[in-house]
Design an enzyme around this catalytic site. Sequence first.
Site, mmCIF file in Angstrom:
data_model
loop_
_atom_site.group_PDB
_atom_site.id
_atom_site.type_symbol
_atom_site.label_atom_id
_atom_site.label_comp_id
_atom_site.label_asym_id
_atom_site.label_seq_id
_atom_site.Cartn_x
_atom_site.Cartn_y
_atom_site.Cartn_z
ATOM 1 N N VAL B 76 0.876 -1.170 0.000
ATOM 2 C CA VAL B 76 0.000 0.000 0.000
ATOM 3 C C VAL B 76 0.913 1.219 0.000
ATOM 4 C CG1 VAL B 76 -1.753 1.239 1.332
ATOM 5 C CG2 VAL B 76 -1.780 -1.260 1.268
ATOM 6 N N CYS B 77 0.718 2.147 -0.930
ATOM 7 C CA CYS B 77 1.581 3.329 -1.011
ATOM 8 C C CYS B 77 1.442 4.163 0.263
ATOM 9 C CB CYS B 77 1.235 4.176 -2.226
ATOM 10 S SG CYS B 77 2.151 5.732 -2.243
ATOM 11 N N ILE B 78 2.541 4.428 0.894
ATOM 12 C CA ILE B 78 2.493 5.090 2.206
ATOM 13 C C ILE B 78 2.010 6.533 2.092
ATOM 14 C CG2 ILE B 78 4.978 5.671 2.189
ATOM 15 C CD1 ILE B 78 4.856 5.078 5.274
ATOM 16 N N ALA B 81 -1.681 6.541 1.408
ATOM 17 C CA ALA B 81 -2.415 6.017 2.567
ATOM 18 C C ALA B 81 -2.493 7.052 3.691
ATOM 19 C CB ALA B 81 -1.750 4.736 3.068
#
Lengths: 116, 130
Positions: B76-78, B81
Amino acid sequence: MSKSLLVISRQAPWSGPGAREALDIVLAGGAFDLPIGLLFLDDGVFQLAPHQDAKAVQQKDLGANLQALGLFGIDEVFACHHSLAERGLTTPASAQPLDSAAISQLIDRYDQVITL
Amino acid sequence: MKFAIAVFCAAHAPSSRRALLFARAALAGGHEIVRLFFYQDGVYSASNSVVVPQDEQDIARQWREFVSAHQLDSVVCIAAALRRGVLNEEEAMRYQRSAVNLDAPWELSGLGQLHDAAQAADRLICFGGP
């Protein structure tokens, strides 16, 4: 050899984080020295409009990020000529305008495409 | 064939369900998924705080079970997110937020993981987006 990636950016800069997030993919790819192209299509061409005042809509200016493209080794920057004309925008200095036939060829030329 | 799959939409969007069906079919067909990458609103597909009515499909839960069952590399792209309030325990603590809605099997990481997956895969398949 690295696979090439074309990012097609279709969001206006004021329509949410979409434009910025598309550009972030391009810049991240540039940081890894990958062959990346960027095409502004549909409302995405609004990112190239001159004299934008992002502060007026309480946003951060995307212009600085766009100017960073060269520093990240991204020279393949294009804009859909039809999208520009439809929105009354003149051809920007920072992107090469392409007609639909040239856009088809461009998409064919890249190994992978992400449209955002 | 090796697939990298990018998801740009929330669990309630039809394309998140299509991405899940595609991923299942890819594995069932004997293909490999090198990585799932969740970007933009796709980070909501990984949120474990989604609650759906009983007679509707819980796509976020199905994603979680699918990823866990096959031990897939799922990132999940930080940045995406954090912007959308999808936080694991570490980030919730770092930014002093009370809610944690992301845990195993998801990993928070950067966009380099998308490029890395695209390079490793034969095909990059994207779901969602404008």
